[in-house]
Every structure is written in C-alpha cells, then in structure tokens.
Design a protein around this motif. Structure first.
Motif, PDB file in Angstrom:
ATOM      1  N   VAL A 187      -3.751  13.334  -1.532  1.00  0.00           N
ATOM      2  CA  VAL A 187      -3.492  13.152  -2.966  1.00  0.00           C
ATOM      3  C   VAL A 187      -4.286  11.951  -3.487  1.00  0.00           C
ATOM      4  CG1 VAL A 187      -1.754  12.696  -4.738  1.00  0.00           C
ATOM      5  CG2 VAL A 187      -1.176  14.163  -2.792  1.00  0.00           C
ATOM      6  N   GLU A 240       6.261  13.627   9.717  1.00  0.00           N
ATOM      7  CA  GLU A 240       5.923  12.328   9.151  1.00  0.00           C
ATOM      8  C   GLU A 240       4.404  12.129   9.123  1.00  0.00           C
ATOM      9  OE1 GLU A 240       8.530   8.749  10.158  1.00  0.00           O
ATOM     10  OE2 GLU A 240       6.759   8.542  11.417  1.00  0.00           O
ATOM     11  N   THR A 280       9.185  10.291   2.896  1.00  0.00           N
ATOM     12  CA  THR A 280       8.563   9.654   4.064  1.00  0.00           C
ATOM     13  C   THR A 280       7.942   8.313   3.686  1.00  0.00           C
ATOM     14  OG1 THR A 280       8.149  11.731   5.211  1.00  0.00           O
ATOM     15  CG2 THR A 280       6.719   9.889   5.775  1.00  0.00           C
ATOM     16  N   LEU A 320       1.598   9.401  -5.956  1.00  0.00           N
ATOM     17  CA  LEU A 320       2.210  10.725  -5.770  1.00  0.00           C
ATOM     18  C   LEU A 320       3.209  11.041  -6.885  1.00  0.00           C
ATOM     19  CD1 LEU A 320       0.831  10.507  -2.968  1.00  0.00           C
ATOM     20  CD2 LEU A 320       2.820  11.652  -2.018  1.00  0.00           C
ATOM     21  N   ASP A 334       3.027  14.308   6.413  1.00  0.00           N
ATOM     22  CA  ASP A 334       3.288  13.722   5.088  1.00  0.00           C
ATOM     23  C   ASP A 334       2.284  12.614   4.775  1.00  0.00           C
ATOM     24  OD1 ASP A 334       5.446  15.358   4.539  1.00  0.00           O
ATOM     25  OD2 ASP A 334       6.944  13.922   5.242  1.00  0.00           O
ATOM     26  N   LEU A 335       2.013  11.766   5.757  1.00  0.00           N
ATOM     27  CA  LEU A 335       1.064  10.671   5.531  1.00  0.00           C
ATOM     28  C   LEU A 335      -0.334  11.218   5.260  1.00  0.00           C
ATOM     29  CD1 LEU A 335       2.298   8.171   8.271  1.00  0.00           C
ATOM     30  CD2 LEU A 335       2.340   7.784   5.800  1.00  0.00           C
ATOM     31  N   LEU A 356      -1.695   4.219   9.728  1.00  0.00           N
ATOM     32  CA  LEU A 356      -0.309   4.545  10.083  1.00  0.00           C
ATOM     33  C   LEU A 356      -0.209   5.946  10.661  1.00  0.00           C
ATOM     34  CD1 LEU A 356       1.875   3.098   7.186  1.00  0.00           C
ATOM     35  CD2 LEU A 356       1.581   2.242   9.509  1.00  0.00           C
ATOM     36  N   LYS A 415      -1.062  14.178   3.984  1.00  0.00           N
ATOM     37  CA  LYS A 415      -1.079  14.829   2.678  1.00  0.00           C
ATOM     38  C   LYS A 415      -1.060  13.783   1.558  1.00  0.00           C
ATOM     39  CE  LYS A 415      -0.882  19.270   3.859  1.00  0.00           C
ATOM     40  NZ  LYS A 415      -0.746  19.294   5.317  1.00  0.00           N
ATOM     41  N   ALA A 416      -0.320  12.703   1.767  1.00  0.00           N
ATOM     42  CA  ALA A 416      -0.321  11.619   0.773  1.00  0.00           C
ATOM     43  C   ALA A 416      -1.738  11.078   0.619  1.00  0.00           C
ATOM     44  CB  ALA A 416       0.642  10.510   1.189  1.00  0.00           C
ATOM     45  N   ASP A 427       0.834  -1.213   0.000  1.00  0.00           N
ATOM     46  CA  ASP A 427       0.000   0.000   0.000  1.00  0.00           C
ATOM     47  C   ASP A 427       0.864   1.257   0.000  1.00  0.00           C
ATOM     48  OD1 ASP A 427      -2.401  -1.374  -0.004  1.00  0.00           O
ATOM     49  OD2 ASP A 427      -2.656  -1.313   2.165  1.00  0.00           O
ATOM     50  N   ARG A 444       0.969   6.680  14.471  1.00  0.00           N
ATOM     51  CA  ARG A 444       2.181   7.438  14.747  1.00  0.00           C
ATOM     52  C   ARG A 444       1.868   8.715  15.516  1.00  0.00           C
ATOM     53  NH1 ARG A 444       5.812   4.267  11.685  1.00  0.00           N
ATOM     54  NH2 ARG A 444       7.683   5.515  11.836  1.00  0.00           N
ATOM     55  N   THR A 487      -4.685   2.104   5.002  1.00  0.00           N
ATOM     56  CA  THR A 487      -3.331   1.929   5.533  1.00  0.00           C
ATOM     57  C   THR A 487      -2.711   3.276   5.900  1.00  0.00           C
ATOM     58  OG1 THR A 487      -2.925  -0.134   4.356  1.00  0.00           O
ATOM     59  CG2 THR A 487      -0.991   1.149   4.961  1.00  0.00           C
ATOM     60  N   LEU A 488      -2.849   4.249   5.021  1.00  0.00           N
ATOM     61  CA  LEU A 488      -2.261   5.560   5.316  1.00  0.00           C
ATOM     62  C   LEU A 488      -2.882   6.178   6.563  1.00  0.00           C
ATOM     63  CD1 LEU A 488      -1.928   7.164   1.751  1.00  0.00           C
ATOM     64  CD2 LEU A 488      -0.094   6.276   3.200  1.00  0.00           C
ATOM     65  N   ARG A 508       4.314  21.094   7.392  1.00  0.00           N
ATOM     66  CA  ARG A 508       4.754  19.802   7.943  1.00  0.00           C
ATOM     67  C   ARG A 508       4.847  19.818   9.473  1.00  0.00           C
ATOM     68  NH1 ARG A 508       9.740  17.478   6.052  1.00  0.00           N
ATOM     69  NH2 ARG A 508       8.770  15.434   5.955  1.00  0.00           N
ATOM     70  N   GLN A 547       7.131  14.208   1.010  1.00  0.00           N
ATOM     71  CA  GLN A 547       6.097  13.175   1.151  1.00  0.00           C
ATOM     72  C   GLN A 547       6.585  11.847   0.580  1.00  0.00           C
ATOM     73  OE1 GLN A 547       3.174  15.392  -0.982  1.00  0.00           O
ATOM     74  NE2 GLN A 547       2.870  16.839   0.706  1.00  0.00           N
TER      75      GLN A 547
END
Lengths: 501, 501
Positions: B24, B14, A47, A25, B17-18, B51, B20-21, A17, B55, B47-48, B282, A44
């Motif tokens: 997207v 981190e 990371t 991205l 970033d997750l 995680l 923002k990913a 995943d 975190r 999953t994103l 960030r 991104q």
C-alpha cells in the motif's frame, strides 16, 4: 546518555514508522479503497497497531525512558531531550497500564459497535444500539480503572485525549460559556431573518468548488508539495510525515460551506502538522500537542480567519470569478454575513460557530452521567431531547438526529468531545494575542497576507510539536491558562454586530 | 498437526500483513505521494520490510515449517497444507541464507544505484553509472554465493524470480526462439510499409482514453468492486488482498496504445490476483506462482486477446463511439493491423510483440556475461550496440537509449528479465491449449465473451495461486513442460498473414 538516547530513538523510530504506515492504510481506506478491500485491511491495521503497541510497551523502552528521565532531571523543561523523555514516558505509562487482552476486547467492541451504530442510525432505532453502548460504557469504565484517576472517573479518559486536563476545569469552563451563549443564541434566534444565507445554498459545480477550496488552502499557506487533498465521505487530516500532511474533503453540490470551510478546517490542522520541525520526526514527539490544541488551529483558520470580514474582502473577487452567477448581486459584506448565519439545529457537525459548543457541552454532560452510572443508556434519548431544548431551543424529530447522530461512542471515543469545544475556546484566546502582537490582522487578511499569522503560530506553537500541554501553551503564549473571556467576547461582539443586537 | 499449523498460520498472517502494508505504501508513493513525502516513506518501507524479514526468518517459523514438512511427507503433492509447507519452506530457506547485514548493504546500494541511474540516464552518461553497476554486479555475485547453485552462477539469481528454472533451460528456449524470430523480424522490416499504424498516433483526449481503458478492463472481467485504476509514471499491478487488486496506468495524449494496452496488460496480472482463492489469503501462498506465470497472464490478455482480430471486431464500435474523428475511415480490420505493427526499436518497453523477446534475450546474455566476469561493465555499451544490430538490425543513437534504458540493474534486479520473455512464450502455449478445450475463442471474443477463457484460466491456474512452478503448471495444463513451438507458430502465422510474407 548519548548511547541510551540513540537506542531509545531507534526503537521509537520503528514505532513511529508503524504508526505512520497505519495512517497511510487508514487514509487509503477512506479515500480510495474499493469495497472488497475492507476485511483484509482490517487485519492489516490490526497487525500494525498490535506490533506498534507491543514494541512501544516493551520493557526495554521502559528502562531506557526511566534511565533517561533520571539523567535529564536537571535539564531545562524546554530542552528537547528532556521533553522527549517527559512526553514519551507519559505515553508509555498510559500504554502499559492497559492489558493487551483488554485492548483487544475494546478493539472488537469498537468494530462491532460502529457497524451496529451505522445500522441503528440508518433505521432510526435506538434499541438496536443500546446494548452496544452499554457494553462500551462498561469497557470505558474498566479502562478508566486501569488508567487510574483521583477525582472523577472522566478524568482518566479525558487525559488520553487532552493530557493533564481535568474534568473540573472543563466543567467550569463550559459552565461559564454556556451561561453566556444560551442567551446569545436566544437573542439571535429572535432575529434570524436579519441574515440571509441563501447564496451558500445554491447549486455549485463540484469541480469548481474543489478548485476554489484548493485556492483557499494555498492562500493560507498549505504546501501542496508536502500534501494533497482527496475526497472522502467524512473529512479529516492525516500525517505521514511533517512533509506529507494530507487533507481530505467532501463536496455538496448545493451547499457552498461544506467543501470550502471543510478545506480551511482541515487546512488548519494541516498547517500545524506541516509546521512540526524535522528534528522531532520519527521520535514520537512530532505532530500536535493535543486534540484541543489541534482543534484550536482548525477552528482558528476556519472561523477566526476564514469567516472574518477581512478574509472575504480578499477572497470575494476569487469567489466571484469562479461562480459568477451565484455571486451576482453579492459583495464581500453579504458573503461575510451569509457564511456567519446562526441557526440552532439538531446536528453537531452542521452547527455554526455560536451553537457548536453547546452541542459539545451536552455530550460532555451525558458522558459524565453515563460513566458515573447516574443516567441509564435507555434514558439517554429522553435526556438528550430535554437538554437540546434547554440549550438550543430545538428538539430533534427522531433519535437518528438526536442521541444516535455521532459515531464516537460506538467506537469507544469517550472523553473526546470536549476537545472540540476547548479548541474553539482556545482559538479565540490565541487570536486575541496574535492581534496584539501582529498589528492590524484585518488589513493583512484583506490583502491576502496570512503568513505573518502563520509564522507567529509556527514560532509559538507549531515548532514545539508535542512538547507542551494545552495549559502550558496558553501560559507561554498568552500569559494565562486557558480562559473563556476572549472566546465569549469574540462571539458576542461579532454576532451582536452581525445581528444588530 | 493442527496446533503447529495454526501457530505457523498466525505467524505467516502477520508477515503477509506487513508485506501488504508495504505494498500500500509503495502504491501510494507512485500514485499519490507529494514530493516532500519521499524521505519518510523510505524509512517507513525499510522498517516494514525489516520487520517482515525478521519475523519470517525467525527460528520459530523454521521449526514449524520443518515439523510440518515431516508431518505432510505422505500427503498428496496437491494437498493445500503440503503445498503451503513446501512453498513457504522454499521461501524460508532462501530468506535465511542472506545475512541481514548483506540485505541492508544491498538495499543501500539499490537506493544509491537507482538515483545514480536516473541522473546518468538523463545526462546520457554511462561513466556516471558504471561504478554503481560494478558494485551491484559484485553484490549479486555475493548473493548468488550465499544462495548457492550447482551449474551456473545465474541459476541462483534466476531462481529467486522463477523457482526451479535453470539458466540452461532458458538459454535453450531463447536460442530456439531467436533462431526463428531474427529472420521473421528481418522479413517484416523489408515490408514495413504494409502496415499503417498512423491511427494510433493521432491525438486522443486523455479522459476519454481513460474511460475506454476502463471499459476494456470491465470487458475482460476485471472487477472494479475489488480494485481500481490510478495514474502513475510507470504502470504496474499491485495486490493488497485478493479482493483489492489495483492496476495503474499512464496516458500519452498522442499514442493510443499506451493507456489501452497498458490497461489490458496490468489487467491480465490483476485477473490472476483477483482469481487467487480466499483460502490462501494471509498465508503467503496467495497470489501468482512466479514472475513468468504472471507475465504469461498479462501478455495473454494484452496480446493473445487484446491484439486479436476478434477482439477488435467486438471492440471497434466502442472505440468508434469514443473517438469518432480518429475512427473515421477505420474499421475493425484496420485497427487490428494498426495495433500489430512491428517496428524494431531501441527501447524495450516500447517494443511490439515480435521484437520484444529479442530485447530480453540480449539482456539475459549480458547478465550472464557480467556475472561470470566475461564482460566488463565498461565494455557493456559497445557490446550492447553490436547485439542490437545483430538481433534487431538497429543501433541506439546514444547510451541512454541503449544500455542505460532500464532501471532494473540499478536496483539489483538481476535475473529478472528472462521472466518477461518466458511469460510471453508460455502465454502462447496456454492459449493454444485453451483454444483446443474451449471451442471457437474468436467467435466468443467477437461477441465480447471473455468469461469462458477467464474461467478456464481460473480453474487451471488462478485458483492454485503459488502452489505450482511454471513447469509444473505447464505439465498440468498442457501435458508438456514450457515449450517454444506454440509461441513461434503463433507469431509466424499471425505476422505472416498481416505482412503477407
């Protein structure tokens, strides 16, 4: 075993995943991202790849793979679980050999290197890139030491792109091909005027080119309900799942081949990925076997199919309908000849089917010499010109069109180039076998029937995803390992006929 | 403090970033994804978010926030670090209160709920959705218990969208507004014929609509070098960094307002996000303060600016140039009146500026009644019709255009609706203040000058990103907390004039 396997699959699904998210991205970065987005996107992506690497190289994954590898020892080689464990263990053992500090150092050098390369190429200035390349060669030498090798240092790097392939086998293959191609190119060059490709160099409305490229993709069986095509500066194919495989493309307003064959090339990659079975999704075993096998599919659909006479018998009426003016005084036969013109040139990515592999061989040699410290980075441009002259009979007018033309080395892709030529070579071997088993392919193509070939490839290659290596696939499908006979015979026969040699 | 802060920022980067990913991937899902991609995309997003949640809610983040919160105790409230710690600690304390099993249960119910809702709405079948809504209300009641509250159960949920806002304050605000708006709507309805909006309901070529919407975005200062606009079924604005803020939009071929005001609405959100400063990127402190403050910006640019007479004095020539035929016999004044027609309707998202808040109030009441078990899910459609009749004087012909129209509850967004109306209310309060400080805004708009207003908003709101709450911003910028006086005065004066009341 069930519990161990379930736990492993849960961990691998997460890693997959993260990798697929990174692919989205990256695709967005090429296809959509406004200029302002670049710095944040780099963070991104960093990371995501760090997390993915961390989680894949965790001790737990190692233990599970080790346990399962013992438990599947007696299973058949073809068994799905045994294959999953075998292939992922291979990936794992490579991944853990690289210290994360080294991975970070490489990533940084790659970032700096590509920026420096782009500027150096634009300025036609080798000196501005030289130190970056030197640094990168040193890093790749260190990487090879981390990864380990028995014979050649190049083996370690090649193996990361083409599992189990050895430098010696590549060298032998390339020697055999070069011996035949250099004289063929020379003979063709002496009769260059026998093929007129002026038709593909006329003005073609970009929107119509796009629509025709889509039509070609549909014809070969690319499923737009599980993909799409977007514009980018440098075309590629990318996979977000076997049901979301995207091609990208670019259009040149005065060169027909770019978008049309770009679509068929990336479409070949995409058929492979769309043919990966559901059962391997989110396990790490989905997708394509290796870069060479992948390239065999892009080349097969682009060249063996898309540049065949039969293809143009089928497709010329569509071409004519879309581009009535350009098609005037043309016919299928003339289009077939035009899209197959051979022309030794300086630039690899603009090369035709015959000269393409020679560009690759030159790079393969240069990489070996550089990694073995037998050639200095500062000597590369001169060496390059000599090799170009000897292989292709042309010498680049400047270094931007010589040793500076490719992005690969600047980003640390070293050992990657051979897979382009191995793919072309393998495509001919596969196609010969398909012809034997499927009857008159030309007749099928001329009727627009590409599904027998696609289904044959799915049954023989696509459905196995990453289970087998290139040579294993070659053995299974054609009864012999990768060989050059079919490729040389194909090129000689096709181009002797076209050029009346 | 430096080391603690550095470690916290590394962890937060981190998490950001997750997030923002994931943004997207969600954007791609709406704007590009082929149908086949849906199942894999759901896994990737799950999953994103898992995680990211794992975190962010780690003990280490908690310790660092706790330590820093002690260390910044004596710092000024406005201090960047103190604000970072204050806001992220608030987020953290909410996030850790929800057990991850509950989060998963909610996610699953949301997935099932939205699918069931879409089918039920298409089939106009309340019974098919009823059990899902019942389940969701139970889950949201449990969520509220996990989160905790002092007064009303609704407080807990409202706070997740609008920090520090209380149900009692919302109820008081809504009561005051409703008391004024219901008679205003009635008075307008009696003179509906006084405004002719037939011009906006003619045929408008989609491509030209798109280009004009882009022109409007450029005019208000949306930076296309740090964003883009794409087509989606349900428009939204999304942020991948303060330098990559994307709006989405849709075009209706026979209704001008949809794409044009859609662009200005999402553009308002986007100006806010593009105005978030680099220093908060960030960290989790970038972006907008709350949903209401965000909506105040979309509404301000859409309505206070885009539906003003002065705006049309500036923009009518551009409209006329693009749509010469539709603009015939029109002028700026007629366009101003046409885009401001008030028409009580069944559907919230089609509502005009005057009736919009009444749709929201009805939902706010329904949510409170459901969460307090004072209204059964089965009774909702009947209750809905009565409320519509009393607030707007219209009764939906079916449940699909009644209680089934919104996706929000099916996905667990409960306590979210009020922020739409609070945003509208706040936009008028802000605009009144801007007028006082910036001189003749109308004169500026009529000349196409929107940068004084945008810069004022940047200085007063955008540059502070998530530092302050709605009421804090209201106090800082206007000297009083959120109030309804400006909003009511604005609507009464504008629409009395338009309708000659």
């Amino acid at each position: 075993m069930t519990e161990t396997l379930t736990e492993l699959k849960t961990l691998l699904a997460e890693v997959d995943d993260l990798g697929k998210a990174a692919a989205v991205l990256s695709w967005d970065q090429q296809a959509n991202m406004p200029p302002g987005g670049a710095p944040a996107r780099a963070s991104q992506l960093a990371t995501l790849s760090r997390l993915s690497h961390e989680r894949f190289t965790s001790e737990r994954v190692g233990h599970l793979l080790y346990d399962l590898s013992k438990e599947t020892r007696d299973a058949s080689y073809d068994d799905d679980t045994a294959s999953l464990v075998r292939v992922l263990k291979r990936d794992y053992e490579k991944a853990v050999r690289l210290p994360s500090t080294f991975v970070a150092e490489l990533a940084e050098a790659s970032g700096l290197g590509t920026t420096a390369w782009a500027q150096a190429r634009a300025a036609n200035d080798w000196a501005a890139f030289q130190d970056h390349l030197k640094k990168m060669i040193e890093l790749k030498q260190r990487e090879a030491e981390y990864l380990g090798y028995h014979d050649k240092i190049y083996d370690a790097l090649l193996d990361t792109y083409e599992p189990d392939m050895k430098t010696a086998q590549v060298a032998e293959i390339f020697d055999g091909v070069r011996r035949e191609l250099v004289p063929l190119v020379r003979a063709i060059s002496e009769h260059a005027e026998r093929v007129d490709d002026s038709v593909v160099r006329r003005a073609y409305a970009p929107d119509k080119q796009w629509a025709l490229a889509q039509e070609a993709l549909r014809a070969i069986g690319y499923d737009f309900a599980r993909g799409r095509m977007d514009r980018v500066p440098h075309p590629f194919c990318t996979t977000f799942s076997n049901h979301d495989v995207r091609v990208t493309n670019r259009v040149l307003p005065n060169f027909f081949n770019s978008a049309f064959y770009g679509a068929l090339h990336e479409g070949g990659h995409a058929l492979y990925e769309q043919g990966s079975p559901d059962k391997f999704e989110r396990t790490g075993l989905g997708g394509g076997a290796s870069l060479s096998v992948h390239e065999s599919q892009s080349r097969l659909w682009e060249n063996l199919v898309g540049r065949s006479r039969a293809f143009w018998e089928f497709f010329f009426p569509k071409f004519k309908k879309t581009f009535r003016k350009n098609a005037a005084e043309m016919d299928a036969e003339k289009m077939y000849r035009a899209v197959n013109k051979v022309q030794p040139s300086f630039i690899r990515i603009e090369a035709d089917e015959v000269t393409y592999s020679l560009h690759i061989m030159l790079r393969f040699e240069a990489e070996n010499l550089l990694l073995e410290n037998k050639l200095k980075v500062s000597e590369l441009p001169g060496w390059w010109d000599e090799a170009m002259s000897s292989y292709l009979g042309v010498v680049p007018p400047d270094v931007a069109r010589g040793a500076l033309q490719d992005i690969h080395w600047s980003m640390g892709s070293c050992g990657y180039f051979p897979t382009y030529a191995l793919g072309s070579i393998f495509s001919a071997q596969l196609f010969e076998q398909a012809r034997e088993q499927l009857g008159d392919l030309d007749e099928q193509f001329a009727r627009g029937e590409f599904s027998p070939l696609r289904e044959w490839l799915t049954a023989n290659i696509y459905q196995h995803a990453r289970k087998y290596t290139l040579n294993e696939i070659a053995m299974r499908v054609t009864g012999e390992p990768l060989q050059t006979r079919s490729y040389i015979a194909y090129l000689k026969s096709k181009y002797s006929e076209i050029y009346g040699l």
